[in-house]
Design an enzyme around this catalytic site. Sequence first.
Site, short mmCIF file in Angstrom:
data_model
loop_
_atom_site.label_atom_id
_atom_site.label_comp_id
_atom_site.label_asym_id
_atom_site.label_seq_id
_atom_site.Cartn_x
_atom_site.Cartn_y
_atom_site.Cartn_z
N HIS A 61 15.43 11.07 -15.07
CA HIS A 61 15.16 9.70 -15.51
C HIS A 61 16.16 8.68 -14.98
CE1 HIS A 61 14.17 6.21 -17.85
NE2 HIS A 61 15.32 6.27 -18.50
N HIS A 84 23.00 4.37 -17.48
CA HIS A 84 22.52 3.48 -18.53
C HIS A 84 22.33 4.14 -19.89
CE1 HIS A 84 18.45 4.98 -17.40
NE2 HIS A 84 18.12 4.66 -18.63
N GLU A 101 24.97 5.68 -25.02
CA GLU A 101 24.08 5.76 -26.18
C GLU A 101 23.80 7.20 -26.58
OE1 GLU A 101 21.40 4.52 -29.20
OE2 GLU A 101 22.82 3.37 -28.01
N ASP A 102 23.64 8.10 -25.61
CA ASP A 102 23.11 9.43 -25.89
C ASP A 102 24.09 10.59 -25.73
OD1 ASP A 102 20.69 8.18 -26.34
OD2 ASP A 102 19.94 8.54 -24.32
N ASP A 105 14.17 0.87 -16.21
CA ASP A 105 14.16 1.94 -17.20
C ASP A 105 12.79 2.04 -17.86
OD1 ASP A 105 15.07 3.77 -19.30
OD2 ASP A 105 15.22 2.00 -20.60
N ASP A 123 -15.07 -10.94 -9.26
CA ASP A 123 -13.74 -11.32 -8.77
C ASP A 123 -12.84 -10.10 -8.80
OD1 ASP A 123 -11.47 -12.63 -8.03
OD2 ASP A 123 -11.22 -13.74 -9.88
#
Length: 311
Positions: free
Chosen positions: A74, A99, A103-104, A165, A285
């Site tokens: 990722h 990134h 956080e993780d 992301d 269209d």
Amino acid sequence: MIYPNIAIPFYFLIEMQAIDTEAEKKEILKRYRNLLKACKPTKDGKAMIRLAFDTAMEAHKEMRRKSGEPYIYHPIAAAQIVAEEIGLSTTSVVAALLHDVVEDTDVTLEDIERLFGKKVAQIVDGLTKIKGVFDHTSSLQAENFRKMLLTLSDDVRVILIKLADRLHNMRTLDSMPRDKQLKIASETKYLYAPLAHRLGLYAIKTELEDLSVKYTDPEIYRTIAQNLQQTKRDRNKFIQEFTQPIAESLTKQGYKFEIKGRPKSINSIWNKMKKQGVPFEEIFDLFAIRIVIDTTDRKSTRLNSSHANIS
């Protein structure tokens, strides 16, 4: 330590055995090399990207996505989008690779600043804050939320990396539970796609909208996609016939030019179907032709022929 009373499901043992770690390592290396080709860094930039890659690899080494793939896929993909589709440079690529680490994982913002400098740390900090905001403010009106996102950071790269992301998450949303698909797709349609449009990322905006339809209205998405595929040959033939005399005339006059034909987006067609209350077969269209001319005074003239329609 042995836990004799804990039974491990047989299917889980098979899944564990089925993971080919050597193949995964080769795939990770391949994706990393493709990232380097996309961003074409300087020697110093390449060293910084390598350090970011190694840091992310170590931080996420025990993590897997819902699909079962290594989590590192990722951040590499987000960084690839940042470099290839948005056109940002080394600092942004490094921040994209990192990134999710604060956080993780156990990596701290201080670690990021020590290894990569203050600017990268500020961008990663901004990305971490945005992630926290989304977890607690789902009831905010979309327009207010977009304004808040745009003012949340002094560096627009935070928003651009967040869009990268989200784009990769939308491209790989199949493995998520249905309720999560609906939540993420709705967020994408009302928050991220308008942000991409406001920042001039029109191709990303269109893809985010189409992917949102894929998960909020899957039957409609499949129907329109199939119909577009079935009419592709006739559409291409019409575009060629329509543009050929234009190209000949412009060439004769000595202009440098580019002519592109593209189908209208699935989201755009779906909106027309709803607004007009008609099926796909009654929407005429279906594509647009763009002619970009390099004029003699070196200014680029854009002529959008959205009225060239095919039934």
